[in-house]
Design a protein around this motif. Structure first.
Motif, PDB file in Angstrom:
ATOM      1  N   ALA A 128      48.621  21.506  25.213  1.00 29.92           N
ATOM      2  CA  ALA A 128      47.410  21.571  24.645  1.00 29.92           C
ATOM      3  C   ALA A 128      46.779  21.937  24.478  1.00 29.92           C
ATOM      4  CB  ALA A 128      47.059  20.248  23.760  1.00 29.92           C
ATOM      5  N   ILE A 129      45.917  22.328  25.609  1.00 23.38           N
ATOM      6  CA  ILE A 129      44.665  22.724  26.405  1.00 23.38           C
ATOM      7  C   ILE A 129      44.633  23.952  26.684  1.00 23.38           C
ATOM      8  CG2 ILE A 129      42.845  23.489  27.940  1.00 23.38           C
ATOM      9  CD1 ILE A 129      43.535  19.617  27.909  1.00 23.38           C
ATOM     10  N   ALA A 130      44.460  24.876  25.645  1.00 23.89           N
ATOM     11  CA  ALA A 130      44.877  26.718  25.924  1.00 23.89           C
ATOM     12  C   ALA A 130      43.742  27.263  26.828  1.00 23.89           C
ATOM     13  CB  ALA A 130      44.786  27.511  24.285  1.00 23.89           C
ATOM     14  N   ALA A 131      44.809  27.748  27.540  1.00 29.58           N
ATOM     15  CA  ALA A 131      43.487  28.320  28.679  1.00 29.58           C
ATOM     16  C   ALA A 131      42.850  30.527  28.672  1.00 29.58           C
ATOM     17  CB  ALA A 131      44.432  28.225  30.309  1.00 29.58           C
ATOM     18  N   LEU A 132      44.838  30.659  28.163  1.00 30.60           N
ATOM     19  CA  LEU A 132      45.091  32.625  28.481  1.00 30.60           C
ATOM     20  C   LEU A 132      45.420  32.332  26.805  1.00 30.60           C
ATOM     21  CD1 LEU A 132      46.904  32.908  32.100  1.00 30.60           C
ATOM     22  CD2 LEU A 132      43.797  32.970  30.831  1.00 30.60           C
ATOM     23  N   LEU A 156      44.884  30.772  47.828  1.00 24.57           N
ATOM     24  CA  LEU A 156      43.581  30.141  46.273  1.00 24.57           C
ATOM     25  C   LEU A 156      41.945  29.540  46.536  1.00 24.57           C
ATOM     26  CD1 LEU A 156      45.955  26.661  45.893  1.00 24.57           C
ATOM     27  CD2 LEU A 156      45.407  29.010  44.450  1.00 24.57           C
ATOM     28  N   GLU A 157      41.721  29.225  45.483  1.00 21.55           N
ATOM     29  CA  GLU A 157      39.914  29.095  45.733  1.00 21.55           C
ATOM     30  C   GLU A 157      39.628  27.416  46.509  1.00 21.55           C
ATOM     31  OE1 GLU A 157      38.993  29.306  41.367  1.00 21.55           O
ATOM     32  OE2 GLU A 157      37.566  27.707  41.996  1.00 21.55           O
ATOM     33  N   GLY A 158      38.892  28.224  47.048  1.00 21.13           N
ATOM     34  CA  GLY A 158      38.292  27.011  47.859  1.00 21.13           C
ATOM     35  C   GLY A 158      38.924  26.711  49.087  1.00 21.13           C
ATOM     36  N   GLY A 165      39.158  31.949  32.789  1.00 23.81           N
ATOM     37  CA  GLY A 165      40.819  31.984  32.967  1.00 23.81           C
ATOM     38  C   GLY A 165      41.131  32.731  34.090  1.00 23.81           C
ATOM     39  N   LYS A 166      40.459  33.221  34.550  1.00 23.00           N
ATOM     40  CA  LYS A 166      40.653  34.469  36.114  1.00 23.00           C
ATOM     41  C   LYS A 166      42.050  33.119  37.060  1.00 23.00           C
ATOM     42  CE  LYS A 166      36.721  34.681  37.608  1.00 23.00           C
ATOM     43  NZ  LYS A 166      35.814  33.808  35.968  1.00 23.00           N
ATOM     44  N   SER A 167      41.374  31.359  37.330  1.00 22.32           N
ATOM     45  CA  SER A 167      42.530  31.154  38.460  1.00 22.32           C
ATOM     46  C   SER A 167      43.950  31.217  37.494  1.00 22.32           C
ATOM     47  CB  SER A 167      41.507  29.943  38.353  1.00 22.32           C
ATOM     48  OG  SER A 167      40.461  29.692  39.175  1.00 22.32           O
ATOM     49  N   THR A 168      43.899  30.207  36.127  1.00 24.17           N
ATOM     50  CA  THR A 168      44.928  30.191  35.444  1.00 24.17           C
ATOM     51  C   THR A 168      45.477  30.994  35.771  1.00 24.17           C
ATOM     52  OG1 THR A 168      43.800  29.052  34.050  1.00 24.17           O
ATOM     53  CG2 THR A 168      45.585  29.329  33.410  1.00 24.17           C
ATOM     54  N   GLU A 186      37.427  37.715  40.664  1.00 24.73           N
ATOM     55  CA  GLU A 186      35.913  37.474  41.793  1.00 24.73           C
ATOM     56  C   GLU A 186      35.375  36.937  40.208  1.00 24.73           C
ATOM     57  OE1 GLU A 186      33.924  37.004  43.478  1.00 24.73           O
ATOM     58  OE2 GLU A 186      35.148  37.028  45.495  1.00 24.73           O
ATOM     59  N   GLN A 187      34.286  35.800  40.137  1.00 29.82           N
ATOM     60  CA  GLN A 187      32.869  35.672  39.446  1.00 29.82           C
ATOM     61  C   GLN A 187      31.933  37.127  40.248  1.00 29.82           C
ATOM     62  OE1 GLN A 187      30.612  32.381  37.911  1.00 29.82           O
ATOM     63  NE2 GLN A 187      32.858  31.611  38.235  1.00 29.82           N
ATOM     64  N   ASN A 188      31.761  37.113  41.236  1.00 29.50           N
ATOM     65  CA  ASN A 188      31.070  38.004  42.262  1.00 29.50           C
ATOM     66  C   ASN A 188      31.293  39.876  42.162  1.00 29.50           C
ATOM     67  OD1 ASN A 188      29.257  40.095  44.131  1.00 29.50           O
ATOM     68  ND2 ASN A 188      29.290  38.699  45.633  1.00 29.50           N
ATOM     69  N   SER A 201      33.327  35.995  33.691  1.00 30.76           N
ATOM     70  CA  SER A 201      32.562  34.494  33.727  1.00 30.76           C
ATOM     71  C   SER A 201      32.990  33.034  34.147  1.00 30.76           C
ATOM     72  CB  SER A 201      31.758  34.305  32.898  1.00 30.76           C
ATOM     73  OG  SER A 201      32.738  34.115  31.514  1.00 30.76           O
ATOM     74  N   ASN A 202      33.112  32.171  34.554  1.00 30.46           N
ATOM     75  CA  ASN A 202      32.860  30.448  34.718  1.00 30.46           C
ATOM     76  C   ASN A 202      34.011  30.235  33.217  1.00 30.46           C
ATOM     77  OD1 ASN A 202      33.054  28.058  35.766  1.00 30.46           O
ATOM     78  ND2 ASN A 202      30.794  28.111  36.057  1.00 30.46           N
ATOM     79  N   GLY A 203      35.682  29.789  33.506  1.00 33.13           N
ATOM     80  CA  GLY A 203      35.808  29.294  32.748  1.00 33.13           C
ATOM     81  C   GLY A 203      36.780  30.262  32.040  1.00 33.13           C
TER      82      GLY A 203
HETATM   83  P1  ATP Z   1      36.337  29.730  37.822  1.00 31.85           P
HETATM   84  O1  ATP Z   1      35.795  30.815  38.445  1.00 31.85           O
HETATM   85  O2  ATP Z   1      35.299  28.792  37.223  1.00 31.85           O
HETATM   86  O3  ATP Z   1      37.364  28.730  38.401  1.00 31.85           O
HETATM   87  P2  ATP Z   1      38.047  30.870  35.201  1.00 31.85           P
HETATM   88  O4  ATP Z   1      37.893  31.904  35.075  1.00 31.85           O
HETATM   89  O5  ATP Z   1      38.915  31.163  36.911  1.00 31.85           O
HETATM   90  O6  ATP Z   1      36.810  29.658  35.584  1.00 31.85           O
HETATM   91  P3  ATP Z   1      39.893  28.699  34.617  1.00 31.85           P
HETATM   92  O7  ATP Z   1      39.900  27.802  36.270  1.00 31.85           O
HETATM   93  O8  ATP Z   1      41.415  29.849  34.300  1.00 31.85           O
HETATM   94  O9  ATP Z   1      38.618  29.875  34.478  1.00 31.85           O
HETATM   95  O10 ATP Z   1      39.522  27.793  33.720  1.00 31.85           O
HETATM   96  C1  ATP Z   1      40.743  28.747  31.802  1.00 31.85           C
HETATM   97  C2  ATP Z   1      40.342  27.176  31.095  1.00 31.85           C
HETATM   98  O11 ATP Z   1      41.251  26.104  31.215  1.00 31.85           O
HETATM   99  C3  ATP Z   1      39.032  26.632  31.316  1.00 31.85           C
HETATM  100  O12 ATP Z   1      38.112  26.451  29.637  1.00 31.85           O
HETATM  101  C4  ATP Z   1      38.703  24.639  31.953  1.00 31.85           C
HETATM  102  O13 ATP Z   1      38.565  23.928  31.640  1.00 31.85           O
HETATM  103  C5  ATP Z   1      41.037  25.101  31.870  1.00 31.85           C
HETATM  104  N1  ATP Z   1      41.354  24.756  32.834  1.00 31.85           N
HETATM  105  C6  ATP Z   1      41.154  24.428  34.142  1.00 31.85           C
HETATM  106  N2  ATP Z   1      42.232  24.292  35.079  1.00 31.85           N
HETATM  107  C7  ATP Z   1      42.571  23.018  34.128  1.00 31.85           C
HETATM  108  C8  ATP Z   1      43.940  22.244  34.520  1.00 31.85           C
HETATM  109  N3  ATP Z   1      44.562  21.575  35.359  1.00 31.85           N
HETATM  110  N4  ATP Z   1      43.968  21.822  32.924  1.00 31.85           N
HETATM  111  C9  ATP Z   1      43.495  21.683  32.103  1.00 31.85           C
HETATM  112  N5  ATP Z   1      42.298  22.727  31.550  1.00 31.85           N
HETATM  113  C10 ATP Z   1      42.279  23.744  33.028  1.00 31.85           C
END
Ligand code: ATP
Length: 266
Positions: free
Chosen positions: A20-24, A94-96, A46-49, A205-207, A42-44
């Motif tokens: 349900a939680i749309a990320a991309l 991965l990040e971290g 969708g880069k990591s997704t 990257e955020q940087n 920026s933060n959130g």
């Molecule tokens: P950051 O640099 O803060 O990691 P990002 O650009 O990588 O930001 P994502 O981590 O991909 O962004 O997050 C995109 C969206 O998906 C955000 O709204 C986040 O809250 C949501 N999200 C990320 N991981 C999950 C998860 N495991 N379960 C539910 N929602 C998630």
């Protein structure tokens, strides 16, 4: 079917978590062989997704690609497990700065070679290459990874990825939490691998300032949509990119043409 437009092709990808939680909502991106592409946002955003979708790691987080497709060397990544993708050369850091903290630096690096069927001599040569790229790791080879600095842990995580012999190296925020000099050292090494070995790189990257200095091209993601893409040198000159992503005023990206969802510079 083999489509060879890029080593990686991300086509109109949408993704959700927990059904349900749309990320991309629609990300397009291509990495050509031998190219460094920076994924900015920026933060959130969708880069990591996106990177997890590329490595087929979303299912492990109750996530899924719901639209579009991702091709690595023409093959749909959804058809291959992450380990199989890594064996084929799509290797993700991965990040971290994930390390096995109770293992030494060298033991961590060696875990990167586990999935491959390589001879002892090949593994030794790969290890020496990592030590040549990151001399600090050679000094700390016998030290437990939990006791080294954050920068050295990131180098260890990258080194372990290199031990898997990537052709496409996918990195999530390698600069995170590290001092500027260490960040430069890491990006310089990535650039060297790109130049010397032809390694293709997708780096989130955020940087943005650093990423744009080393990348050939960049794609900007905002709220799960790719908004802009173009040569890194051109994006560096853009005032709105500077404002939004390089530490200026918080303004939204001014996408001059509302019709296409992605603005191409090339
Ligand atoms: P950051 O640099 O803060 O990691 P990002 O650009 O990588 O930001 P994502 O981590 O991909 O962004 O997050 C995109 C969206 O998906 C955000 O709204 C986040 O809250 C949501 N999200 C990320 N991981 C999950 C998860 N495991 N379960 C539910 N929602 C998630």
């Amino acid at each position: 079917m083999a489509e060879t437009a890029g080593i990686l092709k991300v086509d109109r990808v949408a993704a959700v978590y927990a059904g349900a939680i749309a990320a991309l909502h629609g990300v397009d991106l291509t990495v050509a062989p031998g190219e460094i592409v920076a994924l900015l946002g920026s933060n959130g955003a969708g880069k990591s997704t996106l990177l997890k979708a590329v490595s087929n790691l979303l299912p492990a987080e109750r996530g899924a690609v719901t639209e579009g497709r991702i091709l690595f060397e023409g093959q749909d990544v959804a058809t291959l497990a992450p380990a199989a993708l890594a064996r084929r050369g799509l290797v993700t850091v991965l990040e971290g700065r994930h390390c096995f903290r109770s293992l030494t630096v060298e033991e961590n690096l060696l875990t990167g070679a586990l999935g491959r069927s390589s001879t002892r001599a090949e593994t030794k040569a790969d290890l020496e290459r990592v030590y040549a790229l990151f001399p600090r790791l050679a000094e700390k080879r016998r030290t437990t990874s939990g006791l080294i600095s954050g920068g050295e842990q990131q180098m260890t995580a990258i080194g372990r990825g290199l031990m898997s012999r990537p052709r496409l190296f996918v990195l999530d925020e390698p600069s995170m939490g590290l001092a500027p000099l260490v960040v430069r050292e890491i990006f310089l090494t990535l650039k060297r691998l790109n130049r010397e070995d032809g390694l293709s790189i997708l780096v989130a990257e955020q940087n943005s300032a650093v990423a744009l200095d080393y990348a050939d091209r960049a794609v900007v993601v905002e709220n799960g949509v790719s908004k802009l893409s173009g040569p890194a040198a051109e994006l560096r000159q853009r005032a709105d990119i500077k404002d939004f992503y390089l530490g200026g005023e918080t303004t939204s990206i001014r996408n001059t043409d509302p019709a296409p969802k992605e603005e191409a510079f090339a």
